[in-house]
Design an enzyme around this catalytic site. Sequence first.
Site, PDB file in Angstrom:
ATOM      1  N   ASP A  11       0.806 -30.136  51.561  1.00 52.41           N
ATOM      2  CA  ASP A  11       0.774 -30.872  52.823  1.00 52.41           C
ATOM      3  C   ASP A  11       0.380 -32.307  52.508  1.00 52.41           C
ATOM      4  O   ASP A  11      -0.688 -32.550  51.924  1.00 52.41           O
ATOM      5  CB  ASP A  11      -0.234 -30.255  53.793  1.00 52.41           C
ATOM      6  CG  ASP A  11       0.195 -28.891  54.295  1.00 52.41           C
ATOM      7  OD1 ASP A  11       1.389 -28.575  54.188  1.00 52.41           O
ATOM      8  OD2 ASP A  11      -0.663 -28.143  54.780  1.00 52.41           O
ATOM      9  N   ASP A 130       6.786 -21.891  62.921  1.00 58.37           N
ATOM     10  CA  ASP A 130       5.341 -21.709  63.068  1.00 58.37           C
ATOM     11  C   ASP A 130       5.135 -20.771  64.248  1.00 58.37           C
ATOM     12  O   ASP A 130       5.488 -21.108  65.382  1.00 58.37           O
ATOM     13  CB  ASP A 130       4.640 -23.040  63.340  1.00 58.37           C
ATOM     14  CG  ASP A 130       4.736 -23.997  62.153  1.00 58.37           C
ATOM     15  OD1 ASP A 130       4.962 -23.528  61.025  1.00 58.37           O
ATOM     16  OD2 ASP A 130       4.591 -25.217  62.362  1.00 58.37           O
TER      17      ASP A 130
END
Length: 283
Positions: A11, A130
């Site tokens: 990330d 997600d």
Amino acid sequence: MLTKRIIPCLDVKAGRVVKGVSFVNLIDAGDPVENAKFYDEQGADELTFLDITASHEQRGIILDVVRRTAEQVFMPLTVGGGIKNLDDIRSLLLAGADKVSINTTAVHDPEFIKAASRRFGSQCIVVAIDAKRVVAHDPDFKPPLTWADAPQYRHLFLDVGARHALPLRWEVYTHGGRKPMGIDAVKWAKMMEEYGAGEFMLTSMNQDGQKTGYDLELTSAVAEAVTVPVIASGGVGNLAHIYDGFTKGKADAALAASIFHFREYTIRQAKEYLKERGVAVRL
């Protein structure tokens, strides 16, 4: 036999690798290019960069990170975060990405996946999902989508009855896990495959950063619903969790972050563990 893949995930925020718990409480985890070089040397099968700030101002940063990484490592590279149009995809591919991961734009414009697949090929289009388990429902909730009332899409949405009667349902979220969309994650995956997705990156928001294992029921439900590869994501705390993701979750690839970033385990250790237990991996 196709081998199972181990994919570290980086990330990236403002040019640095960060890691959080359930999408928040971020801490610094190093330089992305140095992390990428380390994983390449360790034998990772692929690498994923997610630009979690993903604003227009940050796009130049992630392109530079991708270019510098592609110059120094040779494993396939997937990049996601903030992809809004075909030019964004083109820029990332030209910078050295092999695949792009798309979530929010796909949800707000499903036809975008069709266009992207036609332009660049389904092999480089990864749809990121997600998903969060549905435990309650606001009867006044309206999906914040312009296409929500279109007849061809109505089957995608979680209705009140389904939410209460069937606890094993997962809702799609966008904007880094902040915005619920009212969409059934399994139905969404099936439609996205029809629209040209070549792969899915499936993250359990409930499990992300918890280190208690993948949501195996979510992973297996999506894996059984589609024919393209599914990458399990969210929740790895030890090597047994990766094994479960392949055997019980029926995933084709396992994505992990903190256990590798903070050197709790190496890629080599993970692959040897899996091989000893009969999982086909590339060593």
